[in-house]
Structures are given as C-alpha cells and as structure tokens.
Design a protein around this motif. Structure first.
Motif, PDB file in Angstrom:
ATOM      1  N   LEU A 388       8.725   0.488  -0.453  1.00 40.36           N
ATOM      2  CA  LEU A 388       7.571   0.494   0.432  1.00 40.36           C
ATOM      3  C   LEU A 388       6.306   0.700  -0.401  1.00 40.36           C
ATOM      4  O   LEU A 388       6.120   1.760  -1.005  1.00 40.36           O
ATOM      5  CB  LEU A 388       7.723   1.604   1.464  1.00 40.36           C
ATOM      6  N   ASP A 389       5.464  -0.318  -0.453  1.00 40.69           N
ATOM      7  CA  ASP A 389       4.239  -0.277  -1.257  1.00 40.69           C
ATOM      8  C   ASP A 389       3.047  -0.004  -0.345  1.00 40.69           C
ATOM      9  O   ASP A 389       2.812  -0.758   0.618  1.00 40.69           O
ATOM     10  CB  ASP A 389       4.009  -1.608  -1.979  1.00 40.69           C
ATOM     11  N   ALA A 390       2.312   1.037  -0.640  1.00 38.14           N
ATOM     12  CA  ALA A 390       1.130   1.386   0.149  1.00 38.14           C
ATOM     13  C   ALA A 390      -0.128   1.091  -0.649  1.00 38.14           C
ATOM     14  O   ALA A 390      -0.178   1.306  -1.872  1.00 38.14           O
ATOM     15  CB  ALA A 390       1.170   2.847   0.549  1.00 38.14           C
ATOM     16  N   ILE A 391      -1.156   0.625   0.040  1.00 41.67           N
ATOM     17  CA  ILE A 391      -2.460   0.363  -0.574  1.00 41.67           C
ATOM     18  C   ILE A 391      -3.404   1.481  -0.164  1.00 41.67           C
ATOM     19  O   ILE A 391      -3.577   1.754   1.031  1.00 41.67           O
ATOM     20  CB  ILE A 391      -3.025  -0.997  -0.128  1.00 41.67           C
ATOM     21  N   GLY A 392      -3.979   2.131  -1.151  1.00 43.38           N
ATOM     22  CA  GLY A 392      -4.932   3.204  -0.880  1.00 43.38           C
ATOM     23  C   GLY A 392      -6.348   2.667  -0.750  1.00 43.38           C
ATOM     24  O   GLY A 392      -6.777   2.225   0.306  1.00 43.38           O
ATOM     25  N   ILE A 393      -7.054   2.638  -1.872  1.00 45.93           N
ATOM     26  CA  ILE A 393      -8.449   2.204  -1.890  1.00 45.93           C
ATOM     27  C   ILE A 393      -8.552   0.801  -2.478  1.00 45.93           C
ATOM     28  O   ILE A 393      -7.854   0.469  -3.421  1.00 45.93           O
ATOM     29  CB  ILE A 393      -9.300   3.194  -2.726  1.00 45.93           C
ATOM     30  N   THR A 409      -4.339   6.613   3.551  1.00 46.67           N
ATOM     31  CA  THR A 409      -4.421   7.898   2.861  1.00 46.67           C
ATOM     32  C   THR A 409      -3.019   8.406   2.550  1.00 46.67           C
ATOM     33  O   THR A 409      -2.016   7.877   3.040  1.00 46.67           O
ATOM     34  CB  THR A 409      -5.156   8.929   3.722  1.00 46.67           C
ATOM     35  N   PHE A 410      -2.950   9.461   1.762  1.00 41.17           N
ATOM     36  CA  PHE A 410      -1.646  10.066   1.453  1.00 41.17           C
ATOM     37  C   PHE A 410      -0.955  10.544   2.738  1.00 41.17           C
ATOM     38  O   PHE A 410       0.252  10.340   2.925  1.00 41.17           O
ATOM     39  CB  PHE A 410      -1.826  11.242   0.496  1.00 41.17           C
ATOM     40  N   SER A 411      -1.718  11.171   3.627  1.00 46.22           N
ATOM     41  CA  SER A 411      -1.129  11.688   4.864  1.00 46.22           C
ATOM     42  C   SER A 411      -0.637  10.559   5.751  1.00 46.22           C
ATOM     43  O   SER A 411       0.418  10.674   6.397  1.00 46.22           O
ATOM     44  CB  SER A 411      -2.155  12.544   5.619  1.00 46.22           C
ATOM     45  N   PHE A 435      -5.140   4.410  -6.172  1.00 48.08           N
ATOM     46  CA  PHE A 435      -5.256   5.854  -5.988  1.00 48.08           C
ATOM     47  C   PHE A 435      -6.477   6.441  -6.711  1.00 48.08           C
ATOM     48  O   PHE A 435      -6.696   7.640  -6.660  1.00 48.08           O
ATOM     49  CB  PHE A 435      -3.981   6.564  -6.443  1.00 48.08           C
ATOM     50  N   THR A 436      -7.246   5.593  -7.405  1.00 51.39           N
ATOM     51  CA  THR A 436      -8.480   6.057  -8.036  1.00 51.39           C
ATOM     52  C   THR A 436      -9.678   5.508  -7.268  1.00 51.39           C
ATOM     53  O   THR A 436      -9.546   4.639  -6.407  1.00 51.39           O
ATOM     54  CB  THR A 436      -8.567   5.599  -9.498  1.00 51.39           C
ATOM     55  N   LYS A 437     -10.858   5.973  -7.608  1.00 55.93           N
ATOM     56  CA  LYS A 437     -12.064   5.590  -6.866  1.00 55.93           C
ATOM     57  C   LYS A 437     -12.403   4.108  -7.008  1.00 55.93           C
ATOM     58  O   LYS A 437     -13.128   3.555  -6.182  1.00 55.93           O
ATOM     59  CB  LYS A 437     -13.248   6.442  -7.324  1.00 55.93           C
ATOM     60  N   ARG A 438     -11.876   3.429  -8.042  1.00 61.46           N
ATOM     61  CA  ARG A 438     -12.177   2.012  -8.225  1.00 61.46           C
ATOM     62  C   ARG A 438     -11.208   1.102  -7.474  1.00 61.46           C
ATOM     63  O   ARG A 438     -11.348  -0.125  -7.511  1.00 61.46           O
ATOM     64  CB  ARG A 438     -12.174   1.670  -9.723  1.00 61.46           C
ATOM     65  N   ILE A 450      -7.520  11.100  -9.514  1.00 63.14           N
ATOM     66  CA  ILE A 450      -7.153  10.622  -8.193  1.00 63.14           C
ATOM     67  C   ILE A 450      -8.329  10.819  -7.239  1.00 63.14           C
ATOM     68  O   ILE A 450      -8.971  11.875  -7.233  1.00 63.14           O
ATOM     69  CB  ILE A 450      -5.914  11.373  -7.682  1.00 63.14           C
ATOM     70  N   SER A 451      -8.612   9.817  -6.428  1.00 67.84           N
ATOM     71  CA  SER A 451      -9.710   9.904  -5.475  1.00 67.84           C
ATOM     72  C   SER A 451      -9.365  10.882  -4.355  1.00 67.84           C
ATOM     73  O   SER A 451      -8.312  10.769  -3.719  1.00 67.84           O
ATOM     74  CB  SER A 451     -10.006   8.532  -4.880  1.00 67.84           C
ATOM     75  N   ARG A 452     -10.262  11.814  -4.100  1.00 68.85           N
ATOM     76  CA  ARG A 452     -10.043  12.787  -3.035  1.00 68.85           C
ATOM     77  C   ARG A 452     -10.280  12.191  -1.655  1.00 68.85           C
ATOM     78  O   ARG A 452     -10.020  12.842  -0.644  1.00 68.85           O
ATOM     79  CB  ARG A 452     -10.939  14.010  -3.253  1.00 68.85           C
ATOM     80  N   ARG A 453     -10.771  10.955  -1.603  1.00 71.00           N
ATOM     81  CA  ARG A 453     -10.904  10.285  -0.316  1.00 71.00           C
ATOM     82  C   ARG A 453      -9.526   9.978   0.278  1.00 71.00           C
ATOM     83  O   ARG A 453      -9.410   9.680   1.465  1.00 71.00           O
ATOM     84  CB  ARG A 453     -11.711   9.001  -0.463  1.00 71.00           C
TER      85      ARG A 453
END
Length: 745
Positions: A388-393, A409-411, A435-438, A450-453
């Motif tokens: 299962l691949d999740a896309i963050g930012i 998000t992680f949650s 998972f980073t800001k970029r 790791i981006s806190r967003r």
C-alpha cells in the motif's frame, strides 16, 4: 461482521472442496456486496488468446540433424568425448539421450554458400573499427579470414586457442572447458591485443550454437525479455525482416544526443538477467546460457530464418566500443567520434546442458536459481502481504508561488490501514512518499527532515505500529532542480559527449548524479532517516537504472559495485523497484515486478521465468492495481506468477494531483477504491496464502488458457483464463477462476 462472512465462506469452501474432490479448494464469489459493484472484476469476458499467455507445446521427438565433424580432434573430458574442429574451433558433444549438441550448423544442407557456412561454423565473429579512416568503417571477420592464425593447446577438460585475425591483426585468447553438465567459455581481457589501427567494436561468441533449420527440430528459444518469452522454431517468414537484439539491463544511455532522457525509451520491456536458452524437444534436450562476467556490455541476439538462410539461432554479443555524435557548437552541429578506450570485461559464459524433465524454461529457471543461491524467506503471517503506497505532500508551480498539496497525513494513512485491518487484511506493507516539504517530485536527492504538515512524530509512530512494515520512499540517483543537497556545477554526471543526463517534466528538471555524489548524499540521508520510526527504505531508480559517469572515468561495472555496497551498509530493510538481477541479493522486497514480455509479433509465449527464479526467496509485488483495465485477467496473472497485489492510496481525490509530477495517477482516493482493494486482495490471497515462502517447482499448460503451477510444498494451483469452466476428470475450474489442490490431502 466481516469475520463472520469470512467464516461462512470458509465453511462453504470446505463443502465445495469435498463435493469436487478430496483435497481441492476453489475461489467462491459470494454475493456479499463487496464484489457485486466492481464490473471489471465480476464481468466474464472472452479470452483473447495472444503471445501474452503461455501455450501448449508439441511433445514430438527431437532427432539428430547432423553427424560428427570430419577428422575432428577428440578431447576426453569429465563430460565425455568432445569433438573439436581445429580450423573453426567448433565443437560437438553427446548428451545422455544420445543427442548431439553442436556449436555450428549442418553444413550438408543444400544451397548454403561457403561464406555463410564459414560464418556459421566460426567460434568467434569479430567486428572492429578501422581508425585509419575518418568514417571508422566497420570490418567483420571470422576464423576463416585469410591469414588468420590459431595456436591451439589442449588443456584439462578442454582447450585454449590464441587467435590472431588475418585482416585486423587483433589477437585474443579463447578458453573452452567442459564440466559434468556444463560448458564454460571465456575470453580474458588481458589476452586481447589490439595494437594496430583496428579497434574492437564487438565479439559474437559461438553464434550458431544450437541453431535450428526452420522447424526441423521441435522446440523453442527462451529469451529473458521482460518476465520471459518463448519463440518457437518455425518456417521461414519473409515478413520477419528484423532480427531481435537487445542490450542486457536496457539501452546504454551514455552515447546519445537526447536532451530529455524521458524520451530515450526501449521498445517493449527490457532484459533483467543475462541469460538465454534453447530447447530441442520439449522435456528432452536443452541448453541454458548464463553470462557470468561481462553482462554490463552484453547483448542478446536472436536471428530469424528469413535473415540466416533458414536458421533460428540465439547468442550473446559483447560491445567494446561505440561511435557517438559530439556537439561542436551551440547551433547543433556535430561530428562523429569513436570511443577512445575499450570497455573492460572478462567474457565468461556458462552453458548448462539440461535433459528430460529439466529441458524446458522451468528447468532453466531452476538452474539459474541454483546459480544465484538465493536465500529463502519466512513469513509470520498466514495471509499474503498487500503493498500500500501512500502519497503525502506534492508540489507544483503556481502563478506567483509554488503550491503545496497534502494528499495524505500520517494519521489518515493509519486510519486507512486500520480500516483494512477491520476487513480482514492484516499484513500491510506501507510505503510513504512525499514525506519532506518538497513533496514527492521535488525532494530527490535530499531526504532529511520530515514535514510536520504530515503530523507529529507520535503520529508517525502510530502509523508504524498499525502497519506490518513502514518504508520511506526515496530517490538517490536523480536530483531535482527544485531540491538541494548537491552542487549543480560539480555533482552532475555526464555522457561520453560531455552532455548532462537530463530528465524534463512539466514541473521540474532532474539530472543524474556523479557516483561520488550518490554515495555521499545517500549515506547522509540514510543515517539521518534511520533514527525515524520506520522499518525500511523503498529506493527508486537504483534497481533499474545503470549509467556511466564518464567525466570521472567511472563505468557500469563500478556502478553495480557502488549500488551493492551502498545497500549492504543499510541496516534496515530494502525495497527496490523493477530490479535487474545484479541487485536481487541486495533487496528484501521487489516492487513493480514485470508481468509481461515485449509481446513482439515474433514471440509465441510469455512465461514467468523471473518469478520462478525468485519464488520463495523474495516477495514480489506487481504494478499498482488501481489502473487494471480488466482486473480479472490481471489478478489471475498475479496468481499464476506468484506475485502480490499493490495499490496507491490517498485521502484526497487524485484530482488534486493534476498539473503535478504525479498527474498520471488518476484514481487513488481510498473511499473510491476501497471495494477494489478488498475484492482484489481476497481473490489473490485465496490462492497464494497456501504457498507463502514456497518455491515454484513446475508449471504446465494443461490446455491453452489453463495453467497448472506446482510448489515445493505439494500445493498445486490451477488457473483458468478462459471465459468458460474447465473440466478434466474430477477437476472443475470456474470461468476466469482458480482451484487449489493439496497433493498430500
């Protein structure tokens, strides 16, 4: 609720199994509401047979088509007597079935010109560039070239020949030795001398070993194209005017003028392993060739009858030099230059002689598996894994400012995981990208903070606890111009013509990094991220991308060694994508496993050679199932090949990815694809959960469209690709379905 459904289905399955035959299990589609709303899964459409499937082969007897050489040198070896022609260095041996294996053709075929006979008989065909002329004209020579000299020495179990070609003056040594069931051919680099004006372009080694005249011998050629392909011996077809030729591990990307490497694509799928083979009589006689040294510069050639006086032959060729175009101004003018140095390699090929039940592509796969000596894996789960691949930012360019989109998000990924757990999917391997800001597209190659967003560290820890394993997705070979951590003036690799390896997209430009930069950046990043609550790294490109770092005089063999060393230093688990054979021992998980061959019109079958090799040793995961055009056939293919399902998920709609580097992902929102995930997983798990960690030991075509796969734990899976049920005795397989049988029950 779902557990009650599962329990009911289990009871029904047991009853069905006893009503069919003792020890047989079949997938049952109950009207649960989970499956009835997925048309491309439920609908049974006709099988459109083609070379993307495997087919029933003739069991006709293969008989000798040629006798022994006139006045050969007889060499006593551990294999038996070898018959050697000292003029051409062609050899013949006889296997335990009394079948004559010959490295050349039957010269008594009427109408063959002497020039072709000599070319086909020669152990070596040499192509060289004439540097004495500005065009670098190519010259081809074989061992019958006028003034060619051969110093032949018999050695233990074989012979050594020092060859000096008559026209070019190029000299090389050839070693051929015979083992208990194998033939070893070697051309050491240190025994090559090209001191004159002729410089080696390529060397073809025993190009007519096992060649067959039209369809006089039943059987086929095996090619490692994609997952694997077969080409039957057949009559001359004048419409087939082009031979098959591919570089091992894909096209060498360092000799072109292409400004966007995304457009520098191979036709079809690539070659993942440096092997090939040929079968003379199914389950009778076969030869499996394994290039054990020099594969970085090897090509696999298949010549068709229309181009070779009616013969089909497969062989390896090794490239020592290439010409290339060198830009000389900014207008676009170029000149032709010749590579000034030779690719350094010791050519080594091991031909294994297979007989009887091993004389087929399955026997070849098991032979290669034994050679690789891969370790088996064990699972603590009774069910198959779901990737299962999740896309963050993800980032994209705005009118005035760059825009940031938080897709998951992680949650939210944790909630998705727990929801799937509640529906009976407990073994989930999660991969988090962006998972980073970029974001996903712009981060490479720097992954540190790791981006806190996406959430707090506690959120990340909770996600890891919910998943069976959590991997961060990274990329260390390509560097985005939107990222940092590297120097655009000193860290970028170059082609032989001094151009950068450049990959253009709508949102950024990426470059390939010099080897030293890859090592420095990757080691720093891994050290930083290893402190995070994750179980491993899913590393993109490294498994499939091989390139030269010409400006630093670093070449393909050094790239492979660098990859292997970098991965060996990582203490956490490693997943790689679309992986070539030189990194199979360096990974724990194989993502985006190839499921097809190139399906060229000249191919007759697609066969799961690679999955047979890796079965029981590495967990294999297919491409994302979000995008299956007709899921039923694709899922049956996963079962047939022993490959696990994969999905990419997001909390937000994939519409948010439009005008980003991920715009090709058109369906990923979890709420939209949840039913597909549950249905697809349940279908595949019903078959493959019985053979977790087990090796495939046999695969047979019962009839076209119906396959029998046998595992080492005596579980047999029958797959029916046809749109109608299949019945054979007590065996009944539903349309587009499967049945499992335990041979010990």
């Amino acid at each position: 609720m779902f557990k009650n459904i599962i329990f009911k289905r289990l009871i029904i399955l047991i009853l069905i199994s006893f009503s069919i035959t003792f020890g047989v299990y079949a997938f049952l589609e109950e009207e649960t509401g989970q499956l009835d709303s997925i048309p491309n899964f439920d609908e049974i459409i006709p099988l459109v047979d083609s070379n993307k499937y495997s087919h029933l082969k003739s069991d006709a007897l293969a008989t000798n088509q040629q006798g022994f050489f006139d006045e050969p040198i007889e060499i006593l070896t551990v294999y038996g007597t070898v018959y050697l022609d000292p003029e051409s260095l062609a050899f013949q041996v006889v296997n335990n079935n009394g079948y004559i294996w010959s490295s050349t053709i039957n010269e008594n075929v009427p109408g063959l010109p002497n020039t072709f006979k000599r070319r086909a008989r020669s152990a070596i065909i040499l192509e060289s560039f004439n540097t004495g002329v500005t065009s670098f004209a190519l010259t081809e020579e074989n061992l019958y070239e006028s003034n060619t000299e051969i110093e032949l020495t018999l050695i233990t179990n074989g012979f050594h020949a020092l060859i000096t070609f008559g026209r070019s003056g190029i000299q090389m040594g050839l070693y051929v030795t015979f083992g208990l069931d194998s033939i070893h051919v070697e051309i050491p680099y240190e025994e090559i001398n090209e001191s004159g004006v002729f410089k080696i372009s390529s060397i073809k080694v025993y190009p007519y070993f096992g060649a067959v005249l039209e369809n006089q011998i039943p059987g086929y050629v095996f090619l490692p194209d994609g997952i694997g392909a077969l080409v039957d011996y057949k009559l001359t077809d004048p419409l087939i005017s082009t031979n098959y030729q591919k570089e091992v591990y894909d096209r060498n990307i360092g000799y072109n003028l292409v400004s966007n490497m995304n457009t520098f694509l191979s036709g079809g799928t690539r070659i993942y392993a440096p092997v090939f083979g040929f079968v003379h009589g199914i389950n009778q006689n076969a030869v499996f060739a394994n290039i054990t040294s020099g594969s970085e510069y090897a090509m696999i050639n298949l010549y068709f009858p229309a181009r070779t006086r009616g013969f089909t032959t497969v062989f390896s060729e090794f490239v020592y030099r290439k010409t290339y175009r060198q830009p000389i101004d900014k207008v676009g003018n170029t000149i032709s230059l010749l590579q000034s140095f030779s690719n350094q390699m010791d050519i080594k090929i091991e031909y294994t002689l297979l007989e009887n039940e091993d004389a087929n592509y399955v026997g070849m796969a098991k032979t290669y598996r034994d050679y690789l000596d891969l370790e088996s894996y064990e699972s603590q789960y009774d069910s198959i894994p779901l990737r299962l691949d999740a896309i963050g930012i993800e980032k994209n360019k705005g009118l005035l400012f760059n825009q940031t989109t938080v897709m998951t998000t992680f949650s939210e990924f944790r909630d998705i995981t727990l929801d799937l757990n509640s529906h009976g999917i407990d073994y989930i391997i999660g991969n988090f990208s962006g998972f980073t800001k970029r974001g996903v597209t712009w981060s490479a190659p720097q992954y540190e903070n790791i981006s806190r967003r996406l959430g707090s560290k506690n959120d990340l820890e909770s996600l890891q606890e919910a998943l069976s394993s959590l991997y961060f997705v990274t990329e260390y070979l390509k560097a985005s111009n939107q990222s940092s951590g590297y120097n655009q003036y000193f860290d970028l690799a170059k082609k032989i013509n001094d151009q950068l390896y450049t990959y253009l997209s709508g949102t950024d430009t990426k470059y390939l990094l010099e080897y030293h930069a890859v090592q420095s950046i990757m080691n720093k990043s891994i050290a930083k991220l290893s402190d995070e609550p994750i179980d491993g790294f899913a590393i993109e490109s490294m498994g499939s991308l091989l390139y030269d770092d010409f400006s630093n005089k670093k070449y393909l063999p050094e790239a492979i060694l660098m990859y292997q060393e970098l991965l060996s230093n990582i203490e956490k688990d490693i997943a790689l994508y679309d992986v070539n054979s030189y990194l199979w021992k360096s990974m724990d998980l194989y993502y985006d496993f190839p499921m097809y061959s190139s399906q060229y019109i000249t191919f007759d079958d697609t066969v799961p050679f690679l999955s047979i090799v890796l079965s029981g040793s590495v967990q294999l995961f297919g491409p994302h199932a979000n995008f299956y055009p007709y899921a039923r056939d694709e899922l049956l293919r996963l079962i047939d090949f022993g490959v696990y399902p994969s999905f990419v998920v997001t909390q937000k709609s994939s519409k948010e990815l439009q005008e980003t580097g991920l715009e090709a992902i058109y369906s990923s929102k979890y709420d939209d694809i949840k039913k597909s995930i549950l249905a697809y997983y349940d279908f595949v798990d019903g078959a493959l959960s019985s053979v977790i960690g087990q090796r495939i030991v046999d695969r047979q075509v019962i009839t076209n469209g119906v396959i029998q796969i046998t595992y080492e734990n005596d579980i047999v899976i029958y797959v029916n690709y046809r749109e109608t049920p299949f019945t054979q005795g007590s065996l009944i397989i539903g349309a587009k379905n499967y049945v499992i049988k335990d041979l010990n029950a």
